[in-house]
Design an enzyme around this catalytic site. Sequence first.
Site, PDB file in Angstrom:
ATOM      1  N   ASP A 227       0.813  -1.209   0.000  1.00  0.00           N
ATOM      2  CA  ASP A 227       0.000   0.000   0.000  1.00  0.00           C
ATOM      3  C   ASP A 227       0.851   1.265   0.000  1.00  0.00           C
ATOM      4  O   ASP A 227       1.887   1.335   0.671  1.00  0.00           O
ATOM      5  CB  ASP A 227      -0.893  -0.012   1.256  1.00  0.00           C
ATOM      6  CG  ASP A 227      -1.741   1.224   1.388  1.00  0.00           C
ATOM      7  OD1 ASP A 227      -2.671   1.374   0.581  1.00  0.00           O
ATOM      8  OD2 ASP A 227      -1.474   2.039   2.301  1.00  0.00           O
ATOM      9  N   GLU A 296       1.075  -0.327  -5.063  1.00  0.00           N
ATOM     10  CA  GLU A 296       0.112   0.722  -5.352  1.00  0.00           C
ATOM     11  C   GLU A 296       0.844   2.059  -5.398  1.00  0.00           C
ATOM     12  O   GLU A 296       1.435   2.489  -4.410  1.00  0.00           O
ATOM     13  CB  GLU A 296      -0.961   0.782  -4.257  1.00  0.00           C
ATOM     14  CG  GLU A 296      -1.976   1.893  -4.504  1.00  0.00           C
ATOM     15  CD  GLU A 296      -2.636   2.391  -3.232  1.00  0.00           C
ATOM     16  OE1 GLU A 296      -3.838   2.704  -3.275  1.00  0.00           O
ATOM     17  OE2 GLU A 296      -1.951   2.498  -2.193  1.00  0.00           O
TER      18      GLU A 296
END
Length: 573
Positions: A227, A296
Amino acid sequence: MRLETLATLLSVCSLAACGTTPKEEDPDWWKHATFYQIYPRSFQDSTNDGIGDLQGIIDKIDLFPDAGVDAVWLSPIFDSPQVDQGYDISNYTDIDSDYGTIEDLQKLVEEANARGVKVILDFVPNHTSDKHQWFIDSVNGVEEYRDYYIWANAKTGDDGERLPPNNWISMFKNSAWTWNEERQQYYLHQFASAQPDLNYRNPKVVEAMKDVLRFWLDRGIDGFRIDAVPYLFEDPDLQDEPLSNSTGYNSTDYEYLDHIYTKDLYDTFDMIYQWRQVVDDYTKENGGSTRVLMTEAYTDADKIMLYYGTADGSRLGAHFTFNFNLITDININSTAEDIASSINKWLDGIPEIYTSNWVLGNHDNHRVATRLGPGNIDGLNMVKALLPGVAVTYNGEEIGQEDGEVSYEEGQDPSARDPAIFDQVSRDFERTPYQWDESVNAGFNTGAKPWLPVSEKYLETNLQDEKESNGSSHYKVYQALAKIRSDPILVSGDVEVKAVDEYTLLVKRSNEEASLVVVFNVGDAEVTVDVSADVAEDNSVKIASVDSSREAGSVVDPASLKLDAHEALVIAS
């Protein structure tokens, strides 16, 4: 690191400890796989407490092989105060009780693997919760953890007032610094104030986070989605960031500044390369299939490619970093040329040694059926399925689920706690519960109030109705697409993407023997197009969108192909 230098880079026991060496598997399994993102909190609630859980996923495990999914990726399930729905982690090596236990996760892995489905966890390394013991010890000055986070002294204003160390702004608005009275310093948080940033210039932090990866690999996890990777490192001198010169923003908005000192620093790419080495070493030492890293990064194209690795492949990063072009580049008014341009921009930019991927939606963006129109969901799924490389599905895309209805009072997103901006920025709408059937709460649970309300559209759109439909359905189209993705043409054939006219998109995959072509009318009116240059007269419709009048096996006239508004076809020739 100088910019010119940057530019050049364009169970419960480990398998080894248990004495078990799994059989060798295809190391390239992931390169043409379908990854399915599960938002666990909204997927299936087995305990009827309003929150989805791991047992709920186990109860619905057969969905994945039925839909043709190769791997499921779970949004965060670690211990967390849930300030940001699990993206504020207080213990990286335990499961939050809302979701179950490590044993539940182990059972999920076993059940998924038994069906040929791999399990990927969400790894949130940029920050922890302020309730993590590391942060508590850092606040208290425990030597081991004193520098685990980014701490800085206050500045003094002209009137003697206490000021943050610099002008950095949080992704969630306002200063990225919060004063800690006990430590008498500010700490950095690029997201919510309850999410303090870790200090990756501390080697102890680096090793601790590598140990987190190894801990879960030992428990049979097949990889990680990492993330918010662009934010791992910041300028050590804490220099003020320049204004962005973007219009329409005020001094408290993240977009007000150009984030040259807090995003995409070279050290960040190097950290991803180190994590890749961890998972590659683990696979080499323990056998089994390749453990995968996905990253990401909403950032510039050249930097996205650096997250894959160096251009010459001498250093490897993520197996793939998400391609968000079909989220960021297009909208409901986009033409076929807009879509073709977005796809070709990616295909032209990625080095041949790396694997492409295609993403239509996720938990941070409005659902694709809402964003790009419910009539286009089949065509978009066709395009995604036929493009080369990895296909990523956010749970609900396979049934055409749209955004839910959430009021400010019902909202949970910490980035939208201002009623004036709730409708514009809240991510709650795309996170409402999965729509299983027509029963109470769409089958999410047996009646308890869900953490977010079930969409009113569940009686129109749900999995059971689509599976049992006598005719076509979004889910049946999705299943059919999954079945053809193993065709050699789609695995290794040539690719061509173009606009046939203003609103007709064509995606062609071919080899010397045959071709598969998507012809997709993205517009609101009927069109007639000539696709004879790409579709032979000897052809057959393989898959048709839900509202198409054509049957599978029918033949089209490629010189005069009439398509209804939003109609899409996969044609073999």
